[in-house]
Design a protein around this motif. Sequence first.
Motif, PDB file in Angstrom:
ATOM      1  N   ILE A 180      37.450  25.610  37.178  1.00  0.00           N
ATOM      2  CA  ILE A 180      36.208  26.343  37.435  1.00  0.00           C
ATOM      3  C   ILE A 180      35.347  26.399  36.177  1.00  0.00           C
ATOM      4  O   ILE A 180      34.133  26.137  36.222  1.00  0.00           O
ATOM      5  CB  ILE A 180      36.537  27.765  37.944  1.00  0.00           C
ATOM      6  CG1 ILE A 180      37.068  27.703  39.379  1.00  0.00           C
ATOM      7  CG2 ILE A 180      35.305  28.671  37.868  1.00  0.00           C
ATOM      8  CD1 ILE A 180      37.579  29.031  39.906  1.00  0.00           C
ATOM      9  N   TYR A 181      35.964  26.727  35.046  1.00  0.00           N
ATOM     10  CA  TYR A 181      35.203  26.888  33.812  1.00  0.00           C
ATOM     11  C   TYR A 181      34.649  25.557  33.297  1.00  0.00           C
ATOM     12  O   TYR A 181      33.638  25.535  32.584  1.00  0.00           O
ATOM     13  CB  TYR A 181      36.079  27.526  32.731  1.00  0.00           C
ATOM     14  CG  TYR A 181      36.566  28.916  33.077  1.00  0.00           C
ATOM     15  CD1 TYR A 181      35.833  29.739  33.926  1.00  0.00           C
ATOM     16  CD2 TYR A 181      37.769  29.411  32.574  1.00  0.00           C
ATOM     17  CE1 TYR A 181      36.281  31.007  34.264  1.00  0.00           C
ATOM     18  CE2 TYR A 181      38.225  30.683  32.902  1.00  0.00           C
ATOM     19  CZ  TYR A 181      37.475  31.479  33.751  1.00  0.00           C
ATOM     20  OH  TYR A 181      37.921  32.730  34.079  1.00  0.00           O
TER      21      TYR A 181
ATOM     22  N   LEU B 174      43.513  26.328  38.132  1.00  0.00           N
ATOM     23  CA  LEU B 174      42.386  26.814  38.921  1.00  0.00           C
ATOM     24  C   LEU B 174      41.272  27.373  38.032  1.00  0.00           C
ATOM     25  O   LEU B 174      40.119  26.935  38.139  1.00  0.00           O
ATOM     26  CB  LEU B 174      42.880  27.861  39.931  1.00  0.00           C
ATOM     27  CG  LEU B 174      41.880  28.293  41.008  1.00  0.00           C
ATOM     28  CD1 LEU B 174      42.593  28.624  42.302  1.00  0.00           C
ATOM     29  CD2 LEU B 174      41.075  29.520  40.560  1.00  0.00           C
ATOM     30  N   PRO B 175      41.558  28.321  37.126  1.00  0.00           N
ATOM     31  CA  PRO B 175      40.464  28.812  36.268  1.00  0.00           C
ATOM     32  C   PRO B 175      39.928  27.749  35.318  1.00  0.00           C
ATOM     33  O   PRO B 175      38.720  27.714  35.052  1.00  0.00           O
ATOM     34  CB  PRO B 175      41.109  29.970  35.494  1.00  0.00           C
ATOM     35  CG  PRO B 175      42.580  29.761  35.597  1.00  0.00           C
ATOM     36  CD  PRO B 175      42.811  29.079  36.907  1.00  0.00           C
ATOM     37  N   ARG B 176      40.804  26.875  34.801  1.00  0.00           N
ATOM     38  CA  ARG B 176      40.325  25.816  33.910  1.00  0.00           C
ATOM     39  C   ARG B 176      39.325  24.909  34.628  1.00  0.00           C
ATOM     40  O   ARG B 176      38.272  24.552  34.065  1.00  0.00           O
ATOM     41  CB  ARG B 176      41.512  24.979  33.415  1.00  0.00           C
ATOM     42  CG  ARG B 176      42.367  25.670  32.362  1.00  0.00           C
ATOM     43  CD  ARG B 176      43.551  24.795  32.005  1.00  0.00           C
ATOM     44  NE  ARG B 176      44.431  25.425  31.018  1.00  0.00           N
ATOM     45  CZ  ARG B 176      45.597  24.916  30.618  1.00  0.00           C
ATOM     46  NH1 ARG B 176      46.028  23.781  31.149  1.00  0.00           N
ATOM     47  NH2 ARG B 176      46.334  25.552  29.727  1.00  0.00           N
TER      48      ARG B 176
ATOM     49  N   ASN C 286      33.281  27.419  45.257  1.00  0.00           N
ATOM     50  CA  ASN C 286      34.493  28.206  45.517  1.00  0.00           C
ATOM     51  C   ASN C 286      35.541  27.434  46.314  1.00  0.00           C
ATOM     52  O   ASN C 286      36.555  27.996  46.713  1.00  0.00           O
ATOM     53  CB  ASN C 286      34.122  29.473  46.295  1.00  0.00           C
ATOM     54  CG  ASN C 286      33.498  29.158  47.648  1.00  0.00           C
ATOM     55  OD1 ASN C 286      32.761  28.180  47.790  1.00  0.00           O
ATOM     56  ND2 ASN C 286      33.775  29.971  48.644  1.00  0.00           N
TER      57      ASN C 286
ATOM     58  N   THR D 167      44.477  26.357  47.158  1.00  0.00           N
ATOM     59  CA  THR D 167      45.260  26.863  46.032  1.00  0.00           C
ATOM     60  C   THR D 167      46.723  26.445  46.112  1.00  0.00           C
ATOM     61  O   THR D 167      47.334  26.102  45.087  1.00  0.00           O
ATOM     62  CB  THR D 167      45.166  28.401  45.978  1.00  0.00           C
ATOM     63  OG1 THR D 167      43.787  28.781  45.891  1.00  0.00           O
ATOM     64  CG2 THR D 167      45.907  28.957  44.772  1.00  0.00           C
TER      65      THR D 167
ATOM     66  N   SER E 142      32.195  32.402  40.273  1.00  0.00           N
ATOM     67  CA  SER E 142      33.413  31.591  40.122  1.00  0.00           C
ATOM     68  C   SER E 142      34.427  32.275  39.214  1.00  0.00           C
ATOM     69  O   SER E 142      35.637  32.129  39.405  1.00  0.00           O
ATOM     70  CB  SER E 142      33.055  30.206  39.573  1.00  0.00           C
ATOM     71  OG  SER E 142      32.527  30.299  38.262  1.00  0.00           O
TER      72      SER E 142
ATOM     73  N   ASN F 112      39.481  27.199  45.742  1.00  0.00           N
ATOM     74  CA  ASN F 112      40.273  28.347  46.207  1.00  0.00           C
ATOM     75  C   ASN F 112      40.790  28.159  47.633  1.00  0.00           C
ATOM     76  O   ASN F 112      41.700  28.853  48.054  1.00  0.00           O
ATOM     77  CB  ASN F 112      39.434  29.627  46.143  1.00  0.00           C
ATOM     78  CG  ASN F 112      39.070  30.009  44.720  1.00  0.00           C
ATOM     79  OD1 ASN F 112      38.281  29.318  44.082  1.00  0.00           O
ATOM     80  ND2 ASN F 112      39.641  31.086  44.206  1.00  0.00           N
TER      81      ASN F 112
ATOM     82  N   TYR G 251      36.170  34.651  41.423  1.00  0.00           N
ATOM     83  CA  TYR G 251      37.082  33.918  42.299  1.00  0.00           C
ATOM     84  C   TYR G 251      38.310  33.427  41.543  1.00  0.00           C
ATOM     85  O   TYR G 251      39.383  33.274  42.136  1.00  0.00           O
ATOM     86  CB  TYR G 251      36.358  32.740  42.947  1.00  0.00           C
ATOM     87  CG  TYR G 251      35.672  33.085  44.248  1.00  0.00           C
ATOM     88  CD1 TYR G 251      36.097  32.554  45.444  1.00  0.00           C
ATOM     89  CD2 TYR G 251      34.589  33.969  44.267  1.00  0.00           C
ATOM     90  CE1 TYR G 251      35.458  32.875  46.642  1.00  0.00           C
ATOM     91  CE2 TYR G 251      33.952  34.301  45.434  1.00  0.00           C
ATOM     92  CZ  TYR G 251      34.383  33.751  46.632  1.00  0.00           C
ATOM     93  OH  TYR G 251      33.755  34.091  47.805  1.00  0.00           O
ATOM     94  N   ALA G 252      38.160  33.143  40.246  1.00  0.00           N
ATOM     95  CA  ALA G 252      39.321  32.749  39.452  1.00  0.00           C
ATOM     96  C   ALA G 252      40.340  33.885  39.399  1.00  0.00           C
ATOM     97  O   ALA G 252      41.554  33.657  39.526  1.00  0.00           O
ATOM     98  CB  ALA G 252      38.877  32.361  38.037  1.00  0.00           C
ATOM     99  N   GLU G 253      39.852  35.123  39.222  1.00  0.00           N
ATOM    100  CA  GLU G 253      40.766  36.269  39.231  1.00  0.00           C
ATOM    101  C   GLU G 253      41.437  36.426  40.586  1.00  0.00           C
ATOM    102  O   GLU G 253      42.652  36.608  40.673  1.00  0.00           O
ATOM    103  CB  GLU G 253      40.010  37.558  38.870  1.00  0.00           C
ATOM    104  CG  GLU G 253      40.909  38.794  38.970  1.00  0.00           C
ATOM    105  CD  GLU G 253      40.205  40.089  38.591  1.00  0.00           C
ATOM    106  OE1 GLU G 253      40.546  41.134  39.171  1.00  0.00           O
ATOM    107  OE2 GLU G 253      39.323  40.054  37.715  1.00  0.00           O
TER     108      GLU G 253
END
Length: 501
Positions: A257-258, A253-255, A237, A243, A78, A240, A81-83
Amino acid sequence: MCNCSAPNESQHDTDSPGSDRVTLKKEIGLLSACAIIIGNIIGSGIFISPKGVLEHAGSVGLSLIVWVCGGGICTLGSMCYAELGVTIPKSGGDYSYVTEIFGGLVGFLLLWSAVLIMYPTTLAVIALTFSNYVLQPAFQDCLPPYIATRLLATICILFLTWVNCSSVRWATRIQDVFTVGKLLALALIIVVGLIQIGRGHYDALQPSVAFEFHQEPSVGQIALAFLQASFAYSGWNFLNYVTEEVVDPRKNLPRAIYISIPLVTLVYTMTNIAYFSSMTPEELLASNAVAVTFGEKLLGMFSWVMPISVALSTFGGINGYLFTSSRLCFSGAREGHLPYLLAMIHLKNCTPIPALLVCCIATIIIMCIGEMHNLINYVSFINYLSYGVTIAGLLYLRKKRPNLPRPIKVNLLIPVTYMVFWAVLLCFSLYSEPVVCGLGMVIMLTGVPVYFLGVRCKEKPKWIYRLVERVTYMGQKLCYVVFPQEDPSETSPLTASKAID
């Protein structure tokens, strides 16, 4: 699956001066983003896979290690995938990234396997799990009738397809509510399990007992245990895939996921510990509905709560899969890999109605073919294959486009570690289940001639163009859909940055 339809006049009705801009709506905030990830991961898997993980792992202790490591691997994936998600901010997930990086053929093969079997099969499994758990209280002494389970599952699929066609906001609100509901259901299992442990019922969890193997462990069997766990974790995932509908995706999106992946890993591990606090390994392996068996043993007259809770959990899972998998069809059609009709959205509701209808119909067809639960290893294999190809694309993009703007740039050790694990898992899965995994490869490769004949070949008979154009026109009239307008600044960062490289 050909890109041979020509846009007609009705496709441009909204281009006239003064018309409203028709595009996908950005209505997914951080909370809804977390709900999409959690809601897609927590579906039927945690109520089906514990039996398969324990069966292949061979012991309670090793099965718990598989659950924790499975969550850790998903976390690594993940992060990659965030990148990719903020570097290539297009809906479509794996498919969009692979198409941008490796070109049309590789992207089409992922799309082909996903649309043809992976997502319809997963949706069918979740829908059948929903209907089985809803009907279980009415058929306590026997299995629910075959026709009844298929009929209820079909009604559920049709209803949620209607909701997703009507409003993005309705679909995300359902996802929010049922995500909270399924977390509460798992919280109930965890709390009851902790009470059992507090009372001293933890014999199966003691190290001396937990690592007693009921079969000789092998690397191949452990790989299959990871595949079973990966089915429960599948969906990590899926944000994504939408998006372009996320508010401020470079932050949210990254927040999301984390926040979501570690939470799900914790919940899954604690849920399995709770199962083992009340059931012996033999009882768990003999159960076809682990959560129901758990409820019958510990909740007494309130045991009906568990099948209802699982049904609500799977209901939310169906909604999440419909919401995200339809966006994959939408993205594939927009790239010209599927009929153009699937790239259109409703003029007022801004929902991809044709793509949703295709997902709905494909799921119902697969659901009517037969029993889907035996395909978990097969679906998981294709899932892992697509994950590995996508993350390999991240490494390739790092080498070929080093100056590409990357709001998030993970340590290179993260994708490398994931790829090593991915290669080992797939190799031993192929060794242990050559027929199942080989069949997955064959179905994926059948997309090669389809791609060259349907997508790359531009000189088709004129009657094919006329037929597709006619179907597209009728579909537009029936569904009241048009092509969406895009914001190039958000969806084409690679093109915009070519001059820099």
